[in-house]
Design a protein around this motif. Sequence first.
Motif, PDB file in Angstrom:
ATOM      1  N   ASN A   1       0.827  -1.220   0.000  1.00  0.00           N
ATOM      2  CA  ASN A   1       0.000   0.000   0.000  1.00  0.00           C
ATOM      3  C   ASN A   1       0.854   1.261   0.000  1.00  0.00           C
ATOM      4  O   ASN A   1       0.391   2.322  -0.390  1.00  0.00           O
ATOM      5  N   SER A   2       2.081   1.159   0.478  1.00  0.00           N
ATOM      6  CA  SER A   2       2.905   2.374   0.620  1.00  0.00           C
ATOM      7  C   SER A   2       4.171   2.385  -0.217  1.00  0.00           C
ATOM      8  O   SER A   2       4.803   3.432  -0.344  1.00  0.00           O
ATOM      9  N   TYR A   3       4.590   1.239  -0.728  1.00  0.00           N
ATOM     10  CA  TYR A   3       5.892   1.187  -1.415  1.00  0.00           C
ATOM     11  C   TYR A   3       5.788   0.483  -2.763  1.00  0.00           C
ATOM     12  O   TYR A   3       4.950  -0.409  -2.942  1.00  0.00           O
ATOM     13  N   LYS A   4       6.715   0.869  -3.638  1.00  0.00           N
ATOM     14  CA  LYS A   4       6.966   0.046  -4.824  1.00  0.00           C
ATOM     15  C   LYS A   4       7.966  -1.000  -4.339  1.00  0.00           C
ATOM     16  O   LYS A   4       9.052  -0.653  -3.833  1.00  0.00           O
ATOM     17  N   ILE A   5       7.609  -2.288  -4.449  1.00  0.00           N
ATOM     18  CA  ILE A   5       8.456  -3.329  -3.847  1.00  0.00           C
ATOM     19  C   ILE A   5       9.196  -4.125  -4.926  1.00  0.00           C
ATOM     20  O   ILE A   5       8.584  -4.661  -5.850  1.00  0.00           O
ATOM     21  N   PHE A   6      10.516  -4.183  -4.774  1.00  0.00           N
ATOM     22  CA  PHE A   6      11.333  -5.042  -5.643  1.00  0.00           C
ATOM     23  C   PHE A   6      11.644  -6.333  -4.888  1.00  0.00           C
ATOM     24  O   PHE A   6      12.049  -6.290  -3.718  1.00  0.00           O
ATOM     25  N   VAL A   7      11.460  -7.460  -5.568  1.00  0.00           N
ATOM     26  CA  VAL A   7      11.762  -8.772  -4.972  1.00  0.00           C
ATOM     27  C   VAL A   7      12.481  -9.640  -6.017  1.00  0.00           C
ATOM     28  O   VAL A   7      12.386  -9.359  -7.214  1.00  0.00           O
ATOM     29  N   PRO A   8      13.155 -10.700  -5.586  1.00  0.00           N
ATOM     30  CA  PRO A   8      13.675 -11.648  -6.579  1.00  0.00           C
ATOM     31  C   PRO A   8      12.525 -12.504  -7.098  1.00  0.00           C
ATOM     32  O   PRO A   8      11.562 -12.746  -6.367  1.00  0.00           O
ATOM     33  N   GLU A   9      12.616 -12.933  -8.338  1.00  0.00           N
ATOM     34  CA  GLU A   9      11.570 -13.813  -8.893  1.00  0.00           C
ATOM     35  C   GLU A   9      12.273 -14.904  -9.696  1.00  0.00           C
ATOM     36  O   GLU A   9      13.176 -14.608 -10.482  1.00  0.00           O
ATOM     37  N   ILE A  10      11.860 -16.143  -9.488  1.00  0.00           N
ATOM     38  CA  ILE A  10      12.539 -17.227 -10.197  1.00  0.00           C
ATOM     39  C   ILE A  10      11.559 -17.931 -11.134  1.00  0.00           C
ATOM     40  O   ILE A  10      10.391 -18.120 -10.789  1.00  0.00           O
ATOM     41  N   PHE A  11      12.034 -18.248 -12.337  1.00  0.00           N
ATOM     42  CA  PHE A  11      11.191 -18.953 -13.294  1.00  0.00           C
ATOM     43  C   PHE A  11      11.590 -20.418 -13.314  1.00  0.00           C
ATOM     44  O   PHE A  11      12.713 -20.760 -12.929  1.00  0.00           O
ATOM     45  N   ASP A  12      10.699 -21.274 -13.775  1.00  0.00           N
ATOM     46  CA  ASP A  12      10.939 -22.718 -13.770  1.00  0.00           C
ATOM     47  C   ASP A  12      12.295 -23.068 -14.356  1.00  0.00           C
ATOM     48  O   ASP A  12      12.667 -22.586 -15.424  1.00  0.00           O
ATOM     49  N   GLY A  13      13.005 -23.912 -13.650  1.00  0.00           N
ATOM     50  CA  GLY A  13      14.262 -24.428 -14.184  1.00  0.00           C
ATOM     51  C   GLY A  13      15.452 -23.496 -13.990  1.00  0.00           C
ATOM     52  O   GLY A  13      16.577 -23.861 -14.291  1.00  0.00           O
ATOM     53  N   GLN A  14      15.207 -22.278 -13.535  1.00  0.00           N
ATOM     54  CA  GLN A  14      16.327 -21.345 -13.338  1.00  0.00           C
ATOM     55  C   GLN A  14      16.990 -21.558 -11.990  1.00  0.00           C
ATOM     56  O   GLN A  14      16.327 -21.908 -11.017  1.00  0.00           O
ATOM     57  N   LYS A  15      18.306 -21.326 -11.952  1.00  0.00           N
ATOM     58  CA  LYS A  15      19.000 -21.422 -10.668  1.00  0.00           C
ATOM     59  C   LYS A  15      19.149 -20.048 -10.032  1.00  0.00           C
ATOM     60  O   LYS A  15      19.358 -19.920  -8.839  1.00  0.00           O
ATOM     61  N   VAL A  16      19.067 -19.021 -10.868  1.00  0.00           N
ATOM     62  CA  VAL A  16      19.326 -17.662 -10.378  1.00  0.00           C
ATOM     63  C   VAL A  16      18.108 -16.787 -10.651  1.00  0.00           C
ATOM     64  O   VAL A  16      17.596 -16.776 -11.778  1.00  0.00           O
ATOM     65  N   PRO A  17      17.638 -16.060  -9.649  1.00  0.00           N
ATOM     66  CA  PRO A  17      16.440 -15.235  -9.864  1.00  0.00           C
ATOM     67  C   PRO A  17      16.716 -13.945 -10.630  1.00  0.00           C
ATOM     68  O   PRO A  17      17.863 -13.527 -10.764  1.00  0.00           O
ATOM     69  N   ASN A  18      15.633 -13.334 -11.108  1.00  0.00           N
ATOM     70  CA  ASN A  18      15.687 -11.996 -11.701  1.00  0.00           C
ATOM     71  C   ASN A  18      15.025 -11.030 -10.739  1.00  0.00           C
ATOM     72  O   ASN A  18      14.244 -11.434  -9.880  1.00  0.00           O
ATOM     73  N   ILE A  19      15.276  -9.751 -10.931  1.00  0.00           N
ATOM     74  CA  ILE A  19      14.598  -8.763 -10.082  1.00  0.00           C
ATOM     75  C   ILE A  19      13.209  -8.498 -10.684  1.00  0.00           C
ATOM     76  O   ILE A  19      13.061  -8.501 -11.911  1.00  0.00           O
ATOM     77  N   ALA A  20      12.207  -8.320  -9.822  1.00  0.00           N
ATOM     78  CA  ALA A  20      10.846  -8.096 -10.319  1.00  0.00           C
ATOM     79  C   ALA A  20      10.122  -7.134  -9.390  1.00  0.00           C
ATOM     80  O   ALA A  20      10.516  -6.956  -8.234  1.00  0.00           O
ATOM     81  N   ILE A  21       9.067  -6.541  -9.920  1.00  0.00           N
ATOM     82  CA  ILE A  21       8.238  -5.661  -9.080  1.00  0.00           C
ATOM     83  C   ILE A  21       7.064  -6.491  -8.572  1.00  0.00           C
ATOM     84  O   ILE A  21       6.398  -7.188  -9.341  1.00  0.00           O
TER      85      ILE A  21
END
Length: 345
Positions: free
Chosen positions: A19-39
């Motif tokens: 409600n108060s912030y734009k939040i950045f988190v890691p996001e991982i897709f199937d089969g990936q070992k390393v996440p990407n940054i996502a909103i």
Amino acid sequence: MIFVLDEISFRNLLHQWLNSYKIFVPEIFDGQKVPNIAILNKEKLERFSLSVFENIRVREPLKAIFSLPKEKVASFGNGEDLEEREKVLLVGAKVCDLRPLAVLKKMYLKEDFVFEEFKERLENTLIISADCPYPQDTCFCNLVGLKPYCEKDIDGVLPDLNLSFVDNKILVEVFTERGEELLKDKIGVRKEEADKEILERRREIRDNAYFTLKKINEKELKEDIKKKVLEGEKDFWDKNLESCVECFGCLYVCPTCFCFLLSDYKVEEHYERIKVWDTCYHPMYARVAGGLNPRAEFYKRGRNRFHCKFSNFYSDYNFYACSGCGRCFSVCMGKIDIRKILLSL
Ligand code: SF4
Ligand code: SF4
Ligand code: SF4
């Protein structure tokens, strides 16, 4: 103060922070070992797995949140003010993301130069770091004086909160007043103070992670590496950089590379100053007026990168401008592993 939360409580926190912030988190897709940054958004939160915070750092350098790859930094002749900044919450930053912020602070917040956009974004961003229980073979934060978890400030950068995942519970350590505010008056959040037993479990998990890292990187860098990088001669650098195709990927993806280029453009009746990330591997980078270029040959540019990160910066600030994140060789087409070069010096 360290609190213990269950998964539902932590999800409720994220929900209310949205409600108060734009939040950045890691996001991982199937089969990936390393996440990407996502909103993060409310829809994504429904299917968001908290285990993503236990992965290693995201692929992208987090400097992109604080200093955009390309942005307008000034406008002349039209009275335009800088846009108002949104409040940002960066969740899941790793220790190897915090040192780069310390490097950028040294470079962009000087007595005689302040990069205003960076300063404002830094002030508007709350950081929640997360331990790394499972280092991967690209990780070498231990070789540059770091551990895969955050116990105190990293070279002057202190996250607001830190997360450790312990046996289906989430330990939330409060480091700052801003962090304390993040936890205040939240609905549906049950938090208890961490007891000795759960803290011992956290210690065990952290020690295991550090042990794994030491096994991945058995050999330590030489203590006088800051002098050694100055000693390598042409043959050494030619040989070690011979597979480089000068794509500059290692520098764009490096979270501690801070160079940028400014250009002014006329736009209708006013002028705009545009900043873009720059890279010292570019043949034109060091060229001066009149055409002289002190680093015209590639081995000099390659060597300069090592001087900058492991000697010059260390001499000025007492820590390396490298966090051991391994992004540079993860993207390298020439398969050049910075560790191998450092260890052979
Ligand atoms: S280099 Fe260290 S801090 Fe960074 S992701 Fe790997 S283990 Fe974590
Ligand atoms: S990523 Fe590899 S190939 Fe590309 S510039 Fe860097 S060292 Fe050279
Ligand atoms: S030089 Fe490589 S390992 Fe070091 S901070 Fe940059 S990308 Fe990470």
